[in-house]
Motif scaffolding. Structure first.
Motif, short mmCIF file in Angstrom:
data_model
loop_
_atom_site.label_atom_id
_atom_site.label_comp_id
_atom_site.label_asym_id
_atom_site.label_seq_id
_atom_site.Cartn_x
_atom_site.Cartn_y
_atom_site.Cartn_z
N GLN A 38 0.85 -1.18 0.00
CA GLN A 38 0.00 0.00 0.00
C GLN A 38 0.88 1.23 0.00
O GLN A 38 1.62 1.47 0.96
CB GLN A 38 -0.94 0.01 1.20
N LYS A 42 -2.90 5.50 -1.61
CA LYS A 42 -3.45 4.55 -2.57
C LYS A 42 -4.04 3.35 -1.85
O LYS A 42 -3.81 3.14 -0.67
CB LYS A 42 -2.36 4.10 -3.54
N GLU A 43 -4.80 2.56 -2.59
CA GLU A 43 -5.40 1.36 -2.01
C GLU A 43 -4.37 0.24 -1.93
O GLU A 43 -3.38 0.22 -2.66
CB GLU A 43 -6.60 0.93 -2.86
N ARG A 44 -4.65 -0.69 -1.06
CA ARG A 44 -3.81 -1.88 -0.94
C ARG A 44 -3.91 -2.68 -2.24
O ARG A 44 -4.99 -2.86 -2.79
CB ARG A 44 -4.29 -2.73 0.22
N GLU A 45 -2.77 -3.15 -2.72
CA GLU A 45 -2.77 -3.91 -3.97
C GLU A 45 -1.98 -5.20 -3.82
O GLU A 45 -1.05 -5.31 -3.05
CB GLU A 45 -2.19 -3.07 -5.12
N ALA A 60 1.48 -9.77 -9.56
CA ALA A 60 0.91 -8.62 -10.25
C ALA A 60 1.75 -8.34 -11.49
O ALA A 60 2.96 -8.58 -11.50
CB ALA A 60 0.92 -7.40 -9.33
N LYS A 106 -6.53 -12.23 -6.34
CA LYS A 106 -5.77 -11.05 -5.96
C LYS A 106 -6.47 -10.19 -4.92
O LYS A 106 -5.98 -9.11 -4.59
CB LYS A 106 -5.46 -10.24 -7.21
#
Length: 124
Positions: A38, A42-45, A60, A106
């Motif tokens: 993260q 921003k959002e957690r990815e 990813a 994911k």
């Protein structure tokens, strides 16, 4: 039950780091282990994940070919080798464990256990 992430730090672009996530309190040998990150604002990815025996991994698109996940079930630990780091990799990295999670899933909501996060900063 605790997941302890370590290995973060400050590195120049093009450098490398190896993150570790050691589990304690129970065995996670049958769990999928994942890494998420993260960045500020921003959002957690999703970064990547590995199934229980290491036979299946997924990453990813942004880290494919640069990052590698591995695990040592005897040590109850999962690793994230990060090579060719870029400034855009800067984030807090979290490890997670989930039972019956397909590594290709994911979504962070599938994971039951989380580590506290370790900061990775890549300077340009």
């Amino acid at each position: 039950v605790q997941l302890q992430a370590s290995g973060g730090g400050l590195v120049q672009a093009g450098g490398y780091l190896r993150l570790s996530c050691a589990a304690s309190g129970r065995t996670f040998s049958t769990y999928t282990r994942g890494w998420f990150r993260q960045a500020q604002g921003k959002e957690r990815e999703f970064v990547g994940a590995i199934n229980w025996n290491g036979g299946s991994t997924d990453y990813a698109d942004s880290v494919k070919g640069r990052f590698t996940i591995s695990r040592d079930n005897a040590k109850n630990t999962v690793y994230l080798q990060m090579n060719s780091l870029k400034p855009e990799d800067t984030a807090v990295y979290y490890c997670a464990a989930g039972l019956r999670v397909n590594p290709s899933s994911k979504s962070w909501t599938m994971y039951e256990y989380w580590g506290q996060g370790t900061q990775v900063t890549v300077s340009s």
